[in-house]
Motif scaffolding. Structure first.
Motif, PDB file in Angstrom:
ATOM      1  N   SER A  94      -6.544   6.145   0.261  1.00 41.01           N
ATOM      2  CA  SER A  94      -6.639   6.634   1.635  1.00 41.01           C
ATOM      3  C   SER A  94      -7.511   5.656   2.420  1.00 41.01           C
ATOM      4  O   SER A  94      -8.608   5.314   1.987  1.00 41.01           O
ATOM      5  CB  SER A  94      -7.279   8.019   1.673  1.00 41.01           C
ATOM      6  OG  SER A  94      -7.570   8.370   3.009  1.00 41.01           O
ATOM      7  N   ALA A 134      -8.529   6.339   5.476  1.00 41.12           N
ATOM      8  CA  ALA A 134      -9.115   7.133   6.558  1.00 41.12           C
ATOM      9  C   ALA A 134     -10.582   6.794   6.789  1.00 41.12           C
ATOM     10  O   ALA A 134     -11.083   6.915   7.904  1.00 41.12           O
ATOM     11  CB  ALA A 134      -8.965   8.618   6.252  1.00 41.12           C
ATOM     12  N   SER A 184      -2.945   6.579  -4.672  1.00 39.82           N
ATOM     13  CA  SER A 184      -3.353   7.595  -3.700  1.00 39.82           C
ATOM     14  C   SER A 184      -4.496   7.070  -2.833  1.00 39.82           C
ATOM     15  O   SER A 184      -5.402   7.810  -2.470  1.00 39.82           O
ATOM     16  CB  SER A 184      -3.747   8.896  -4.408  1.00 39.82           C
ATOM     17  OG  SER A 184      -4.808   8.659  -5.291  1.00 39.82           O
ATOM     18  N   THR A 240       1.598   6.634   1.258  1.00 42.08           N
ATOM     19  CA  THR A 240       1.257   5.599   0.274  1.00 42.08           C
ATOM     20  C   THR A 240       2.468   4.867  -0.297  1.00 42.08           C
ATOM     21  O   THR A 240       2.312   3.970  -1.125  1.00 42.08           O
ATOM     22  CB  THR A 240       0.475   6.221  -0.907  1.00 42.08           C
ATOM     23  OG1 THR A 240       1.290   7.226  -1.515  1.00 42.08           O
ATOM     24  CG2 THR A 240      -0.844   6.803  -0.459  1.00 42.08           C
TER      25      THR A 240
END
Length: 152
Positions: A105, A107, A103, A79
């Motif tokens: 993500s 994904a 943070s 990050t």
């Protein structure tokens, strides 16, 4: 009217190309600095804590206003670049020191976080942040009276 330090701005919006994932943003505007935290939460992970991401401090450079200075206070490789870019943009636009924790993500995005998906998410985070910080940005810009610029 500028929010006080006791009134954080909290907003959630969908992660671009993210299935059932939201970006959560919390911004606290203080008299001398801005504190922002950004994270993602997937619907199936809403009861789990988010992992710690990077934490970056950026401030305007009065000698080179187009390039804010930044330093990493806590580094998480996944990050760090996103957080640094976000902190520098906010410092430049608000003309204030900025602390950014991130943070996010990627994904859960369609292709797992390609460059295009990251840029889309970054643009959306910047757009939402600048919209919420509009009173701070307007207060930091010089006023113009009778065609002559002056300082606030």
């Amino acid at each position: 009217m500028e929010p006080s330090a006791s009134d954080p701005i909290q907003v959630s919006f969908p992660l671009p190309r993210g299935m059932d994932t939201k970006i959560h943003m919390r911004v606290t505007v203080q008299s001398k600095a801005i504190l922002m935290f950004v994270t993602t939460v997937a619907a199936e992970d809403s009861d789990k804590p988010a992992p710690m991401g990077s934490f970056v401090y950026a401030l305007p450079d009065r000698y080179n206003p187009t390039q804010p200075l930044s330093t990493t206070l806590y580094s998480s490789e996944a990050t760090l670049e996103f957080t640094t870019r976000l902190a520098k943009i906010l410092a430049k636009k608000t003309n204030r020191p900025v602390y950014v924790g991130n943070s996010i993500s990627l994904a859960s995005t369609g292709l797992g976080g390609t460059v295009e998906e990251e840029m889309e998410a970054f643009k959306q985070v910047v757009a939402v942040a600048l919209d919420k910080l509009r009173p701070v940005i307007q207060a930091s810009q010089p006023t113009q009276l009778n065609g002559v610029k002056g300082d606030n």
